[in-house]
Every structure is written in C-alpha cells, then in structure tokens.
Scaffold this active site. Sequence first.
Site, short mmCIF file in Angstrom:
data_model
loop_
_atom_site.label_atom_id
_atom_site.label_comp_id
_atom_site.label_asym_id
_atom_site.label_seq_id
_atom_site.Cartn_x
_atom_site.Cartn_y
_atom_site.Cartn_z
N ASP A 122 -35.41 3.82 -22.70
CA ASP A 122 -34.31 3.32 -23.52
C ASP A 122 -34.50 1.82 -23.78
O ASP A 122 -35.09 1.12 -22.96
CB ASP A 122 -32.97 3.49 -22.78
CG ASP A 122 -32.47 4.93 -22.79
OD1 ASP A 122 -33.02 5.76 -23.53
OD2 ASP A 122 -31.51 5.20 -22.03
N ARG A 172 -38.28 6.37 -30.62
CA ARG A 172 -36.91 6.74 -30.99
C ARG A 172 -36.34 5.54 -31.74
O ARG A 172 -36.40 4.42 -31.26
CB ARG A 172 -36.05 7.00 -29.75
CG ARG A 172 -34.56 7.21 -30.12
CD ARG A 172 -33.63 6.99 -28.93
NE ARG A 172 -33.78 7.97 -27.91
CZ ARG A 172 -33.47 7.75 -26.62
NH1 ARG A 172 -33.02 6.57 -26.23
NH2 ARG A 172 -33.64 8.70 -25.73
C1 FAD Z 1 -30.03 9.84 -28.94
C2 FAD Z 1 -29.58 8.42 -28.97
C3 FAD Z 1 -30.19 7.50 -28.14
C4 FAD Z 1 -29.81 6.16 -28.18
N1 FAD Z 1 -30.49 5.24 -27.42
C5 FAD Z 1 -30.19 3.94 -27.54
C6 FAD Z 1 -30.96 2.95 -26.88
O1 FAD Z 1 -31.94 3.23 -26.17
N2 FAD Z 1 -30.61 1.65 -27.06
C7 FAD Z 1 -29.54 1.29 -27.86
O2 FAD Z 1 -29.29 0.09 -28.02
N3 FAD Z 1 -28.80 2.22 -28.46
C8 FAD Z 1 -29.08 3.53 -28.33
N4 FAD Z 1 -28.32 4.46 -29.00
C9 FAD Z 1 -27.02 4.06 -29.61
C10 FAD Z 1 -27.18 3.59 -31.03
O3 FAD Z 1 -27.87 2.37 -31.05
C11 FAD Z 1 -25.81 3.43 -31.73
O4 FAD Z 1 -25.04 2.50 -31.02
C12 FAD Z 1 -25.03 4.71 -31.84
O5 FAD Z 1 -25.86 5.81 -32.11
C13 FAD Z 1 -24.01 4.63 -33.00
O6 FAD Z 1 -24.68 4.46 -34.23
P1 FAD Z 1 -24.87 5.63 -35.33
O7 FAD Z 1 -26.21 5.47 -35.90
O8 FAD Z 1 -24.57 6.94 -34.73
O9 FAD Z 1 -23.90 5.25 -36.49
P2 FAD Z 1 -22.35 4.88 -36.59
O10 FAD Z 1 -22.17 4.31 -37.95
O11 FAD Z 1 -21.91 4.10 -35.42
O12 FAD Z 1 -21.69 6.28 -36.54
C14 FAD Z 1 -21.70 7.22 -37.63
C15 FAD Z 1 -20.63 8.24 -37.41
O13 FAD Z 1 -20.95 9.01 -36.25
C16 FAD Z 1 -19.79 9.19 -35.43
N5 FAD Z 1 -19.98 8.48 -34.17
C17 FAD Z 1 -20.95 7.58 -33.89
N6 FAD Z 1 -20.87 7.16 -32.63
C18 FAD Z 1 -19.80 7.78 -32.13
C19 FAD Z 1 -19.21 7.79 -30.86
N7 FAD Z 1 -19.64 7.05 -29.86
N8 FAD Z 1 -18.13 8.59 -30.68
C20 FAD Z 1 -17.64 9.34 -31.67
N9 FAD Z 1 -18.16 9.38 -32.89
C21 FAD Z 1 -19.23 8.63 -33.12
C22 FAD Z 1 -18.63 8.63 -36.20
O14 FAD Z 1 -18.02 9.63 -36.94
C23 FAD Z 1 -19.26 7.64 -37.13
O15 FAD Z 1 -18.53 7.45 -38.29
C24 FAD Z 1 -28.74 5.77 -29.02
C25 FAD Z 1 -28.13 6.70 -29.87
C26 FAD Z 1 -28.54 8.00 -29.87
C27 FAD Z 1 -27.91 8.94 -30.83
#
Ligand code: FAD
Length: 295
Positions: A122, A172
Amino acid sequence: MAVLDVIQTPGFQQRFFFLAKRFIAGETVAQAMDAVAALNAQGMTATLDFLGEDVVAKPEAERTRDAYFELLAAIRARNLDTNVSVKLTAMGLLIDEEYAFANLCAVVDAASHNRDPFVRIDMEGSSVTDATLRVFERAYAETKHVGPVLQAYLKRTPADVERMIGLHARVRLCKGAYNEPPEIAYKDMPSIRTHYLRSAEALLERGNYPGIATHDERIVAAVETFVRERGIARDAFEFQMLYGVRPELQRRLVSDGYRVRVYVPYGTHWAGYFYRRITERKENLVFAVSSLIRR
Ligand SMILES: Cc1cc2nc3c(=O)[nH]c(=O)nc-3n(C[C@H](O)[C@H](O)[C@H](O)COP(=O)(O)OP(=O)(O)OC[C@H]3O[C@@H](n4cnc5c(N)ncnc54)[C@H](O)[C@@H]3O)c2cc1C
C-alpha cells in the site's frame, strides 16, 4: 481532542466497532476468511489487509509480520482466492528502512507458498513515498510477486507510472487518501480525475495487469470505454474496490465480465483506516452519526 484521537481510545474502539463494521471484515482471521469466501462465491478475488500503521517499536512490527504469517497460512488452509496488502510503516519503516525491508521479504517468502503469491505494498503519506518505492524496487529485484500503489493526486505520479511501466511492475492506481499539501498534490476532484485517467490509460496500454482502484463511476465508465476502443482484454487488468463500498457496482462489473478484487481490511487496529473512510465522504460521517443516534 481531535476526532482521530477519540477514535483511537480503547473505550471508543470496544464500544463502537459496530460503526466500523461496514468497512472492516472483522477483528479476527476467521472473520476475514469468511468475508473472502463470500466474495469468492460472488466471482470476486480479494486482497487482505491486517490493519495497523505507523508502528514505532520493533515488537509491534514483528507482531504485524507474524499476523501476516498466520493470515497466509489460513488462506492456504481454506484455499481462498486472495492475496495480501501490507503497509510498510506497520512493518517498521519509521524505525529503520532495512528492518522494514527484511520484514517485507519474510512476508513475501511466506506468501510464495500460496495459490496467489502476490504481495501488494500500500502507499501511505508523502513523507514515506520515496522510501516505500525504494523498498518495493529492492524486493522486486528478488521476486516479481510484489507490486506498488501509485496515487493519482500526487504531481510526481506520471513519472512513477513510467518507471513502473519500464520495470513491468504490477501497479495499483488509486486517487490517494492522505491530506497532502498543494505544492505536491492536486487538491480538486476534476484535476485528480483527469490525472487518474491519464495514468490509468498509460498503465492499461503499456503496463502489466494494472489494478484500477476506484469507486468513481465516471472513471469506471471511462476505463470501460477506453479498453473497448483499444481492444484491451477484460482479463488484462482488474478493478479494485474497498470492502463495503459500492457493492452493487462490484457485482455489476463481475456480471459484465470484468475482474474485480475487493480490499478487505481486518483486525483490531481499525481506527486510522476507519477515520480515512469517514472523513473522505460526507455521507459516511452522516452514516456514522445516524447509526449512533439510532442505537
Ligand atoms: C482497492 C483500493 C485500494 C486502495 N489503496 C490505497 C492506498 O494504498 N493508498 C491510498 O492513499 N489510498 C488507497 N485507496 C483509497 C483511494 O486513494 C481513495 O481515497 C478512495 O478510493 C476514494 O476515491 P474513489 O476513487 O473511490 O473516488 P471518490 O470520488 O472518492 O468516490 C466515488 C464514489 O464512490 C463512493 N465512495 C467512495 N469512497 C467511499 C467510501 N469510503 N464510502 C462510501 N462510498 C464511497 C461514493 O459514492 C462516491 O461518490 C485505495 C482504494 C481502493 C479502492
């Protein structure tokens, strides 16, 4: 007292796990195994994360490493289709880089006996980006079963994407979950989305089996269009989403023939993870508060 400090108190954690339950598979290995078995039954793979970060004492880092040994053995025993994700600060990166590297290598070695031997590293806050990528590259020189995470909000990421493409490393790509300063990170969603898509397209066209980690429907739709137009096979990459977030989108993608991997966190140290999830979405904070009121 800041919100994170309150969440981290033992009293809060004992009484309020029910709030975190939506995002965390459980506090035990057995609960994590059941969550992965349920995902596998729906045609999804997983990556398991033993919760914990920012460890500053060696015994704690060794407990984390040993928890991964236990986890990897349990995955083997149940023959589940899942790999693991690790945080280097939980393996002792803040104590000593060499020490964290040794702990990572021990986990990578234990994973090599599993059906899916891959270990994802991560990405954490920007103070450890360089160290994390250095440790990744050292491990990668020894085994290809390890891969980094790149964060689209960081301005440095296009260069890191090119470096990883050159190494043929499995990346990722996520938006990024930490509060970074504007000098090094894009802060507004349209810019983050634009940069996410640029990096995603480079990885999809020239990278090695990228993980497109997002729940953003606009990005998911753009990726679906891009791979269709470029003739990129649906098994040449995977979508990745968090446990408990957008399960209906996860199921829709599986039924359309895409690969979906779900990030499944478990363990008792869920405060930091839970805090990032509730603070990144207003609706999650509302959900947490309304659950409290309903009790
Ligand atoms: C598999 C995976 C691994 C990850 N690993 C890392 C990492 O190693 N380091 C790091 O910094 N970040 C990591 N992240 C987190 C990532 O950086 C984002 O903070 C997170 O995914 C929210 O961004 P989004 O692209 O989903 O878009 P957003 O614009 O935040 O979300 C899009 C839509 O998805 C839904 N949604 C998103 N998040 C949530 C939530 N928490 N609860 C409910 N609904 C939600 C909502 O409906 C929202 O409108 C990871 C995310 C995923 C999916």
